[in-house]
Design a protein around this motif. Structure first.
Motif, PDB file in Angstrom:
ATOM      1  N   GLU A 229      96.347  49.602 -27.522  1.00 26.01           N
ATOM      2  CA  GLU A 229      97.632  49.391 -28.186  1.00 26.01           C
ATOM      3  C   GLU A 229      98.687  48.855 -27.231  1.00 26.01           C
ATOM      4  N   ASP A 230      98.646  49.265 -25.988  1.00 22.69           N
ATOM      5  CA  ASP A 230      99.591  48.725 -25.005  1.00 22.69           C
ATOM      6  C   ASP A 230      99.390  47.226 -24.830  1.00 22.69           C
ATOM      7  N   LEU A 232      97.871  45.166 -26.992  1.00 24.40           N
ATOM      8  CA  LEU A 232      98.293  44.505 -28.226  1.00 24.40           C
ATOM      9  C   LEU A 232      99.799  44.278 -28.207  1.00 24.40           C
ATOM     10  N   GLY A 233     100.529  45.254 -27.676  1.00 27.82           N
ATOM     11  CA  GLY A 233     101.974  45.120 -27.571  1.00 27.82           C
ATOM     12  C   GLY A 233     102.387  43.960 -26.685  1.00 27.82           C
ATOM     13  N   LEU A 234     101.672  43.747 -25.578  1.00 29.19           N
ATOM     14  CA  LEU A 234     101.985  42.601 -24.715  1.00 29.19           C
ATOM     15  C   LEU A 234     101.711  41.287 -25.442  1.00 29.19           C
ATOM     16  N   GLU A 236     101.928  40.860 -28.638  1.00 28.74           N
ATOM     17  CA  GLU A 236     102.993  40.710 -29.630  1.00 28.74           C
ATOM     18  C   GLU A 236     104.289  40.228 -28.987  1.00 28.74           C
ATOM     19  N   ARG A 237     104.479  40.570 -27.715  1.00 29.27           N
ATOM     20  CA  ARG A 237     105.711  40.190 -27.019  1.00 29.27           C
ATOM     21  C   ARG A 237     105.622  38.794 -26.405  1.00 29.27           C
ATOM     22  N   ALA A 263      95.447  50.854 -35.374  1.00 27.18           N
ATOM     23  CA  ALA A 263      95.859  49.572 -34.801  1.00 27.18           C
ATOM     24  C   ALA A 263      95.165  48.390 -35.460  1.00 27.18           C
ATOM     25  N   ARG A 266      97.418  45.563 -36.782  1.00 27.23           N
ATOM     26  CA  ARG A 266      97.972  44.737 -35.709  1.00 27.23           C
ATOM     27  C   ARG A 266      96.921  43.742 -35.224  1.00 27.23           C
TER      28      ARG A 266
END
Length: 318
Positions: A229-230, A232-234, A236-237, A263, A266
């Protein structure tokens, strides 16, 4: 990894195969199943962004490391399914219908990267369906040999934070990251903490790299396992961050580092930036299983077509 004895090299004996004839039949059967998978999606084949080809003596030492249950394997039993000679391994991928693949290779100490790059350039010359791959390490002169590799036609780089035991945000690497960002050459980077954590694995060091080089085309290997998830967050950013599926979602990895079900939406939304990778030949199960693991996620045929072929075709201009 080079401190381990050399592993024997022979023909692949998939589960249930007890002889070379059985192994050949098993591979033929599996190839038919793999081809049916991508034909059923209306694809012309697969693109695999995470396959390993490297000098034979280096690869044999890698296999020996897995055989000896080295610390970076997490102590897991890890039988190599496709332990063939180089030409045979390439032929297996072609039988599977893999249109393009990579020669992921990586140094674990200074002084290795340049000669690995020389080998990889020659391998790409004699293997037209291999995307010319190169690597790097934080050392004096890294910018020079990275530039040389790019000018020689390298289309993808491999970085291995876990094996190399280095900080990807090391100042020595900053000029090289900047060069690769400007050249728009993707970098497949093993930076998650699976199957065993390293001093510099995890999302935080990569976040520091991206803060300085937001256009760097990083492909996070193994979906960033287990910090899924971390990472995936990068993605997304940062619009140039992608993830490869290598070993993720398989029964083997779900047993000890499962992908979080919450997740999945996402993952579906990032469908244009997920790339198929297998880790062939260094996988403890049949190649087909990675494809089946993706299919059973239930994200749909459009998602599968993009992941297994179209995203990589667009990224590499195939």
């Amino acid at each position: 990894m080079n401190d381990h004895p050399t592993a024997p090299v022979g023909h692949a004996h998939p589960p249930g195969a007890t002889s070379d004839a059985d192994a050949a039949l098993a591979l033929e059967t599996e190839a038919g199943e793999v081809r049916r998978f991508w034909e059923g999606l209306g694809l012309p084949g697969l693109v695999d962004v995470h396959t390993h080809f490297m000098p034979e003596r280096v690869l044999r030492k890698v296999w020996a490391y897995f055989d000896a249950l080295g610390p970076l394997t997490g102590g897991l039993e890890w039988p190599i399914t496709y332990r063939q000679q180089e030409a045979e391994r390439a032929a297996v991928l072609r039988e599977f219908g893999v249109r393009a693949f990579t020669s992921m290779l990586y140094p674990h100490k200074p002084g290795m990267a340049r000669w690995l790059n020389d080998w990889a350039a020659e391998f790409a010359r004699r293997t037209p369906d291999c995307l010319h791959t190169a690597t790097l390490y934080p050392e004096p002169g890294v910018e020079t040999y990275v530039r040389e590799a790019v000018e020689a036609g390298a289309r993808v780089f491999k970085a291995h934070v876990q094996v190399g035991a280095y900080d990807p945000a090391d100042e020595l690497l900053q000029p090289a990251w900047g060069l690769l960002a400007e050249a728009r050459v993707p970098v497949v980077i093993h930076c998650g903490s699976g199957p065993a954590p390293g001093k510099h694995t995890g999302p935080e060091p990569i976040a520091r790299v991206l803060a300085r080089h937001p256009q760097l085309r990083l492909i996070i290997a193994h979906m960033g396992m287990p910090e899924y998830e971390d990472f995936l967050g990068l993605a997304e950013r940062y619009t140039q961050v992608r993830l490869d599926t290598t070993m993720a979602f398989t029964d083997f990895c779900e047993g000890f580092m499962p992908f979080p079900r919450q997740a999945l939406p996402r993952l579906g939304e990032l469908g244009d930036r997920i790339l198929f990778g297998s880790d062939f030949p260094n996988i403890p199960y049949p190649y087909l299983h990675q494809l089946q693991a993706l299919e059973r996620l239930g994200l749909g045929e459009e998602w599968l077509r993009a992941v297994c072929h179209d995203n990589a075709t667009a990224l590499f201009g195939l």
